[in-house]
Enzyme design. Sequence first.
Site, PDB file in Angstrom:
ATOM      1  N   ARG A  36       0.849  -1.317  -0.001  1.00  0.00           N
ATOM      2  CA  ARG A  36      -0.008   0.053   0.072  1.00  0.00           C
ATOM      3  C   ARG A  36       0.974   1.081  -0.080  1.00  0.00           C
ATOM      4  NH1 ARG A  36      -5.258   0.641   1.975  1.00  0.00           N
ATOM      5  NH2 ARG A  36      -5.238  -1.626   2.775  1.00  0.00           N
ATOM      6  N   HIS A 446     -19.216   4.877  41.601  1.00  0.00           N
ATOM      7  CA  HIS A 446     -20.837   5.418  41.350  1.00  0.00           C
ATOM      8  C   HIS A 446     -20.445   7.011  41.247  1.00  0.00           C
ATOM      9  CE1 HIS A 446     -24.957   6.401  41.776  1.00  0.00           C
ATOM     10  NE2 HIS A 446     -24.526   7.370  42.673  1.00  0.00           N
TER      11      HIS A 446
END
Length: 467
Positions: A36, A446
């Site tokens: 490529r 939390h």
Amino acid sequence: MSELYDVVIVGGGPGGYNCAIRAGQLGLKTAIVESRGRLGGTCLNVGCIPSKALLHTSDLYEAAAKRFPAMGIGVAGLTLDLAQMMKQKDAAVDGLTKGVEFLMKKNKVDYIIGRGRVEAPGRVVVTGAAADSKILETKNIVIATGSEPAPLPGVTIDERRIVSSTGALELTAVPRRMIVIGAGVIGLELGSVWRRLGADVTVVEFLDRVLPTNDGEVSAQMLRILKKQGMKFELSSKVTGVEEIGESLLVAIEPAAGGAGRTLEADIVLVAIGRRAVTADMGLAECGVAVDRRGVIAVDDGRTNIAGVWAIGDCTPGPMLAHKAEEEGIAVAQKIAGQWGHVNADVIPAVVYTSPEVASVGKTEEELKAAGIAYKAGKFPMSANSRARANHEMDGFVKILEDEAGKRIVGAHIIGAGAGEMIGEMCVAMEFAASAEDVARTCHAHPTVSEAMREAAKAVDNWLMQA
Ligand code: FAD
Ligand code: NAI
């Protein structure tokens, strides 16, 4: 004639370049051959990275246009600069591919530009580079040539108006009407990008559901969510041809089961019906390397049937995912170096980067039923998760599947914002053979969306607390 390599890798995608890095680290004399002109393969150049760059920016654009007002944020004069959006995507690709080239140097891997062909076990011929063809002598060859878009008979991809994912990442204007063929990962991700930017997107899918390899409940809920977002669907339908008439593309569709056809109109058609292995004209047949009728190389733990020839990634069986290719690349490098190497095919996560994201690992309910495995399911809706509610991101759920006899998590399926990051916890849990109870008894911060996983895990043993 060059000196003898320990390993020559053909293909510079995530399979090939990770194999090269690990081989270099382990002291093997290594070369990587890539045609490529840039390392990174499909993933960095025309796959994962450019698509995620466009998914991120198009989501921000849609959020500013549609979701900000509900949160008290007014955006006056919102505009889309598509050329700049493409430029920042290209910059991300450029930086990352150069980074891979640096990693080759860092790990003393020879990067050879050109097309590799296996002349014989132990011999790779490289052509097409600026210099004359080159012969590389090596103890081991790793084929990592990846995949390319599967063509649809009767539809000619020109990458301008009838595009594969590659062309869909390079459009210079937002199409007014886009037809996507295939409701798999590419169809839903790139369909989402262009819908968010303003296109009227219709997805034509052969089967009766979207994301057909996902858990059935995930497919059904994603269909509802995507429809609500404005994407249109023609399920159980097949495209029989696309005709260019002036400015329009006429897309002929028929019910998959047969019957009267119709024509849909579009400006751009995206063909996304799967990908196929790149293994043709590489000398494999001549060397006796076994491939199936679709060109997929048969492997046993990375080994082909020919000694000293290995294969990894998209050109081998299994999911066509960058991290699966990476995992196989590392395992093969380790084995060539005489070390332990293994890929756990049961713990390969998959993420669809729509909004919300879809993430899964392990078995679906359908697969467990088909295999006759007794299981327990625990489910928790995102609408009951405090962080998701605070963030206005309430679509989705977490579902955890536990093998009843072995008390082991065997599957996890998540729809939700950030699901792609959350699935990692489930992968670690599964690698450590955790039960749902192990996750349920692990303290989660939390307020976080990942608390939904803890709740789903509790639900497996019937002690769901927050819904
Ligand atoms: P590839 O990345 O295809 O690399 C193979 C390389 O080999 C190519 O660069 C090719 O030029 C080269 N090559 C081929 N033949 C030769 C030869 N004879 N000589 C030299 N070089 C050769 N996966 C994910 O996990 N997450 C995602 O978010 C994701 N998004 C995607 C989005 C799109 C639009 C697409 C198309 C794919 C996406 N994928 C994603 C899939 C992912 O890109 C592939 O699974 C991954 O790139 C496979 O890696 P590989 O190394 O096996 O092959
Ligand atoms: P896919 O296999 O995910 O989906 C193809 C879809 O096209 C399926 O739903 C199939 O039923 C449908 N189809 C097949 N033939 C058809 C026809 N003639 N008419 C209508 N529908 C038809 O393939 P996709 O989306 O092309 O992606 C290829 C691969 O690339 C994926 O399987 C995945 O491995 C990889 N990928 C991964 C991503 C990620 O991890 N987020 C993102 C994009 C691609």
